[in-house]
Design a protein around this motif. Structure first.
Motif, mmCIF file in Angstrom:
data_model
loop_
_atom_site.group_PDB
_atom_site.id
_atom_site.type_symbol
_atom_site.label_atom_id
_atom_site.label_comp_id
_atom_site.label_asym_id
_atom_site.label_seq_id
_atom_site.Cartn_x
_atom_site.Cartn_y
_atom_site.Cartn_z
ATOM 1 N N ASP A 167 0.956 -1.251 0.080
ATOM 2 C CA ASP A 167 -0.018 -0.205 0.051
ATOM 3 C C ASP A 167 0.849 1.427 0.046
ATOM 4 O O ASP A 167 0.591 2.175 -0.536
ATOM 5 C CB ASP A 167 -0.875 0.138 1.276
ATOM 6 N N TYR A 168 1.991 1.215 0.419
ATOM 7 C CA TYR A 168 3.005 2.447 0.505
ATOM 8 C C TYR A 168 3.573 2.479 -0.766
ATOM 9 O O TYR A 168 3.642 3.464 -1.330
ATOM 10 C CB TYR A 168 4.263 2.113 1.635
ATOM 11 N N GLN A 169 4.064 1.452 -1.404
ATOM 12 C CA GLN A 169 4.621 1.277 -2.600
ATOM 13 C C GLN A 169 3.506 1.897 -3.734
ATOM 14 O O GLN A 169 3.879 2.694 -4.670
ATOM 15 C CB GLN A 169 4.985 -0.094 -3.105
ATOM 16 N N ASN A 170 2.244 1.511 -3.475
ATOM 17 C CA ASN A 170 1.180 1.540 -4.376
ATOM 18 C C ASN A 170 0.413 3.072 -4.262
ATOM 19 O O ASN A 170 -0.485 3.358 -4.799
ATOM 20 C CB ASN A 170 0.118 0.849 -4.532
ATOM 21 N N SER A 171 0.847 3.935 -3.255
ATOM 22 C CA SER A 171 0.389 5.387 -2.946
ATOM 23 C C SER A 171 -1.031 5.207 -2.464
ATOM 24 O O SER A 171 -1.800 6.069 -2.540
ATOM 25 C CB SER A 171 0.627 6.273 -4.051
#
Length: 417
Positions: free
Chosen positions: A113-117
């Motif tokens: 979720d962090y990587q995919n914003s």
């Protein structure tokens, strides 16, 4: 959809929580950290800043420092200072400052979720500041400092929180800085599922504070994926420790500016430049008798301390903007006066500017101007809606735009990876 999951927490024994709970590692310099640990050897700062166990000539980032932190954590688990809960749970963490409460869900957020914003950022991070925490998390096989996340308030989560808080808390203590800390466990399967599903309906969650800790935790997770090519995605290293607060309960404090010189201008010349750019009114003795009255009361206003006088300043309409970044008060001050008048092009690197958190009060701004600075600007706080708007636009805030209080304690919740 956001994946916010319960986890098997390592946490202090109930009689140790107040002793162990510590302010974040990065609010202290080495000397200050050493002093705290000397007074309280069971402060979690002893693990967060394990260089406090060594003479000053041992480098803060030496390998032996990280090894010491890892061994201390295992020792504290073995001797009963920490306990490991038997099942995956969410926790409720409430902090009360000056009668105002904010109540968050302690959980683990997904590095994907962090990587995919889905988890949105509003600050850049620096690799040199990340390196220490990457090494710390990797060495301990644990995340010990939670990331401060925010979400738009949700009735389902609110109802579970209110229901759970009718029970006796796991912890209930007041720290040295007069902040009340209370913790409850959400352990019923139906409540856990309700919270998990409520977060799963959210498309945006925001980092409020802790960008470097978040980036470090994510990079350790990605490193573990490389080291374990058969990973499934369920392993604990795919998640990072967080406390998630509803936006309606969060308060951002002012983050103020002090400048060490007037860029070769006299006070009268600088004052004239300010009058050309803003509506200025010198404050009366009656107005400044109560320090709280000095603080600006609305967006588009700030207060300036110059030559032992306070001025109320209002931004002119032509300076205002609907742009999510350009319209921030801190951006307008930077673009209208700090850069063109005082020559501060990059506030991140210019040694002539310093930043003072609102928790320090107006007295600290006066003290700085009366000692090592020439002018201070007391800002109106950035709002949580402004933070969301910047993050939603995929933009970044200027440095030192937000100051969150109270600070989350380290050591109350540990996520083993």
């Amino acid at each position: 959809m956001a994946t916010i999951k319960p986890f098997q927490c390592v946490r202090p024994a109930e009689n140790m929580a107040e002793t162990i709970a510590a302010l974040p590692y990065d609010v202290y310099n080495r000397a200050e950290a050493k002093e705290v640990v000397a007074k309280n050897p069971s402060s979690f700062l002893a693990i967060d800043r394990a260089e406090t166990s060594f003479p000053d000539d041992v480098d803060t980032y030496a390998e032996c420092v990280y090894e010491k932190a890892a061994s201390m954590l295992q020792e504290w688990i073995a001797d009963g200072r920490f306990i490991r809960d038997e099942r995956n749970c969410y926790y409720i963490y409430q902090l009360i400052m000056n009668g105002r409460a904010q109540t968050g869900i302690v959980a683990c957020a997904s590095i994907d979720d962090y990587q995919n914003s889905i988890i949105k950022k509003h600050e850049n991070t620096r690799a040199d500041k990340e390196a220490d925490r990457i090494h710390h998390v990797d060495s301990l096989n644990a995340q010990t400092g939670p990331i401060f996340l925010a979400y738009r308030a949700n009735d389902v989560i609110r109802n579970v929180v209110q229901k759970t808080m009718k029970n006796a808390p796991l912890y209930d203590f007041v720290s040295d800085d007069s902040i009340t800390h209370r913790v409850w466990v959400i352990s019923e399967a139906a409540d856990i599922d309700s919270v998990k599903q409520a977060f799963a309906q959210m498309n945006e969650i925001y980092i409020a504070d802790g960008h470097h800790r978040a980036a470090s935790a994510v990079k350790v997770g990605l490193k573990r994926r490389q080291e374990n090519p058969g990973y499934t995605g369920d392993e604990e290293f795919n998640y990072f420790l967080s406390v998630l607060f509803p936006d309606e309960e969060l308060m951002i404090m002012d983050y103020n500016r002090v400048v060490k010189d007037l860029n070769d201008l006299s006070e009268s010349e600088f004052l004239e430049e300010m009058r050309n750019r803003f509506f200025l009114q010198e404050m009366t003795d009656e107005e400044i008798a109560e320090k709280e009255n000095i603080k600006p009361k609305q967006k588009g206003h700030f207060s300036m301390y110059l030559g032992q006088k306070w001025y109320a300043c209002k931004m002119k309409p032509e300076s205002m903007s609907n742009d999510p970044v350009g319209g921030l008060d801190v951006s307008i001050l930077q673009n209208v006066v700090l850069e063109p008048v005082l020559g501060i092009e990059d506030p991140k690197t210019d040694p002539r500017i310093d930043f003072v958190g609102g928790i320090r009060g107006m007295e600290e701004l006066e003290r700085r101007v009366n000692t090592d600075c020439k002018v201070a600007f007391a800002m109106y706080p950035t709002s949580i809606s402004e933070l969301f708007a910047v993050a939603d636009a995929g933009r970044l805030m200027p440095p030192k735009s937000t100051w969150f209080e109270p600070k989350l304690r380290s050591g109350l919740f540990i996520h083993e990876i």
